[in-house]
Enzyme design. Structure first.
Site, short mmCIF file in Angstrom:
data_model
loop_
_atom_site.label_atom_id
_atom_site.label_comp_id
_atom_site.label_asym_id
_atom_site.label_seq_id
_atom_site.Cartn_x
_atom_site.Cartn_y
_atom_site.Cartn_z
CD GLU A 116 -2.89 -1.08 2.13
OE1 GLU A 116 -3.81 -1.72 2.14
OE2 GLU A 116 -2.80 -0.57 3.57
CG HIS A 238 -8.95 6.28 2.68
ND1 HIS A 238 -9.25 6.06 0.99
CD2 HIS A 238 -8.53 5.34 3.08
CE1 HIS A 238 -8.72 5.11 0.90
NE2 HIS A 238 -8.19 4.56 2.05
NE ARG A 284 -4.30 5.34 3.61
CZ ARG A 284 -4.94 4.69 4.79
NH1 ARG A 284 -5.36 5.08 5.76
NH2 ARG A 284 -5.08 3.30 4.33
CG HIS A 345 -9.53 6.81 6.59
ND1 HIS A 345 -10.54 5.85 6.61
CD2 HIS A 345 -8.49 6.05 6.57
CE1 HIS A 345 -10.33 4.70 6.74
NE2 HIS A 345 -8.97 4.78 6.72
NE ARG A 380 -4.21 5.47 10.00
CZ ARG A 380 -4.40 4.68 9.18
NH1 ARG A 380 -3.90 3.34 8.88
NH2 ARG A 380 -5.78 4.68 8.36
#
Length: 541
Positions: A116, A238, A284, A345, A380
């Site tokens: 990811e 997100h 992100r 998110h 994060r």
């Protein structure tokens, strides 16, 4: 009359963090776990992607640490990052022992790992595209098998109970007042140790991938009890939430981009190469800002995520949940792109804790998304959140177990006074305030911020808090009112933190201060009623 309950440990929150801690302590203590709704209504249940861990010979702890530090924009605490990553394999082994059915690699005799955004290796272990559901289902089953754990659903905590500690000059937490939806009354729960595992506060925004319960309850309660909070300005948006008028808060997992999905404009053109050389696999914050920029530039309601160039069998095998959910809205992801928008998110900041999850208030712990451990920094990295839940649940449980026999129960708490309040016949006020709060937070404290927008938000939150306080003091408490009160508190903490950061870093992007400062500093807010207590220095892990 207030009903009284007594347990060795009170866990407020029933997600991965709370249930894991309860299981670690259940052989040594009588544990109560409070769930504000049904057990499957929290954020853990909806987590899709997976859990980041060093499980492959080609990967390393140093690589995972380096990736996390890079994604965190210079604000991660290196000791907290290493503490978490070094325990990642043990955390996964423990989950497997609890019965979590992670996806196997059909071509090898081990688990399938995906990649990811922000990760330099394939290190995301998962259960198809419904990892949170698999984890929570197994933990619930184990908890229900254990006689020392009491699960109480539809109990929502109001406020913490604190008393002077007889052996020191500090205050200690001795329980909590809790509203029971079942009997419509407030109960008093007494415990030697109290654990906040209440999740984040993304419901403070109009558009969010989170369920309705993500209202920052633990953060607000801890702040009112005198605990510091840190880095509340860093709210992760997100990049890809399903855009459909009838689809509420459905996240399109980042694993799609990990497996080659492309972000596209309405005309079908890709655009991420214009913003970052990592394209769709950029962190992100970068992807969310890129989508936000292109939507505003084009005046588009949404952009598109396309994985239809992959074989249909591959998509069906790896993303059955996303495929099924999109089909409910007439979108076949094997043949057409998915309309997406960014959505709030994850709350990267939270209650300041040490490596054991201990807060500034004695015998009060915070674990999971509600805490600020220093792991996430200014952004994060994908799939580090569930890992943090499991790792800190174990470390907090070990600390509680070591102290449990030496902690006395507190004195009986005063009864909750409902004698001067009435039932409201104007609940429409709650819904209007709820909507107003979430709209101005989205407009003024969202993905891109300015000083003027933050000043407007400051003005609005002050007025709104006064209205809520007046309502709260005159009418009987209800779930919506409790959550609104907490959301307003957390919104103020977010706004104050954003006002203090005069730079752009990670998830906080300011048009007035677009440069990143040379020195990275946490934003730590201290309650005014906290001066008399001893506190540890932020960053001591």
């Amino acid at each position: 009359m207030t009903t009284q309950h007594q347990y060795d440990v009170l866990v407020i929150g029933s997600g991965a963090a709370g249930l894991s801690l309860a299981l670690h302590l259940a052989d040594q203590a009588k544990v109560a776990v409070l769930s504000k709704g049904q057990l499957h209504e929290g954020s853990t249940w909806f987590a899709q992607g997976g859990i980041a861990a060093v499980l492959d010979d080609q990967d390393s702890i140093d690589a995972h640490v380096t990736d996390t530090l890079a994604a965190g924009g210079g604000l991660c605490h290196p000791d907290a990052v290493r503490f978490t990553v070094e325990r990642s394999k043990a955390a996964i082994d423990w989950l497997i022992h609890q019965g979590v059915d992670f996806t196997k690699d059909p071509s090898a005799d081990n688990y399938h790992l995906t990649q990811e955004g922000g990760h330099s290796h394939r290190r995301i272990i998962h259960s198809a595209d419904a990892t949170g559901r698999a984890v929570l289902s197994s933990l619930i089953e184990r908890v229900r098998e254990h006689g020392n754990i009491t699960l109480l659903e539809k109990f929502i905590a109001l406020d913490l109970i604190s008393q002077p500690d007889p052996s020191s000059r500090k205050l200690r937490c001795t329980g909590a007042y809790v509203y029971n939806h079942g009997d419509d009354h407030v109960h008093a729960f007494h415990a030697k140790a109290v654990v906040l595992a209440t999740g984040g506060a993304s419901k403070v925004y109009l558009y969010t991938s989170n369920p309705d319960g993500a209202s920052g309850d633990g953060i607000a309660m801890a702040w009112r009890a005198g605990c510091r909070v840190g880095n509340m300005e860093f709210n992760q948006f997100h990049p890809t939430c399903l855009f459909h008028p009838k689809a509420k808060s459905f996240l399109i997992t980042e694993a799609l981009r990990g497996e080659g999905a492309h972000l596209k404009l309405p005309n079908g053109q890709r655009f991420m190469h214009l913003f970052d050389q990592r394209e769709e696999l950029a962190p992100r914050d970068i992807v969310a800002r890129a989508i936000d920029h292109e939507m505003k530039r084009l005046g588009a309601d949404c952009l598109y995520l396309d994985i239809s160039h992959k074989p249909a069998a591959f998509i069906s095998e790896h993303f059955p949940t996303v495929k099924a959910r999109c089909l409910e809205f007439g979108i076949d992801i094997t043949k057409e792109p998915i309309p997406v928008v960014p959505a709030a998110h994850y709350t990267c900041g939270g209650i300041v804790v040490d490596a054991n999850g201990q807060t500034d208030l004695m015998n009060l712990y915070a674990i999971g998304e509600t805490s600020f451990t220093g792991l996430h920094g200014a952004n994060r990295m994908a799939s580090n959140s569930l890992l943090e839940c499991i790792v800190y649940a174990q470390s907090a449980a070990m600390d509680i177990e070591a102290k449990l026999t030496t902690i006395p129960f507190g004195n009986p708490a005063p009864a909750w006074d409902e004698s001067r309040v009435t039932d409201s016949d104007e609940d429409v006020v709650i819904s209007h305030n709820w909507d107003e709060l979430r709209r101005f937070m989205w407009d003024y404290v969202g993905i891109v911020r300015t000083q003027k927008r933050l000043e407007r938000a400051t003005h609005r939150i002050k007025l709104l808090k006064r209205e809520i306080a007046d309502y709260y003091s005159n009418y009987k408490v209800r779930g919506d009112l409790i959550e609104l009160r907490n959301l307003a508190m957390v919104a103020e903490l977010i706004i104050r933190s954003a006002m203090e950061r005069k730079e752009s870093r990670g998830l906080h992007f300011s048009l007035d201060h677009p440069e990143t400062a040379h020195i990275a500093r946490d934003t730590i807010l201290v309650p005014t009623n906290f001066a008399a207590q001893d506190i540890f220095v932020s960053g001591d892990q």
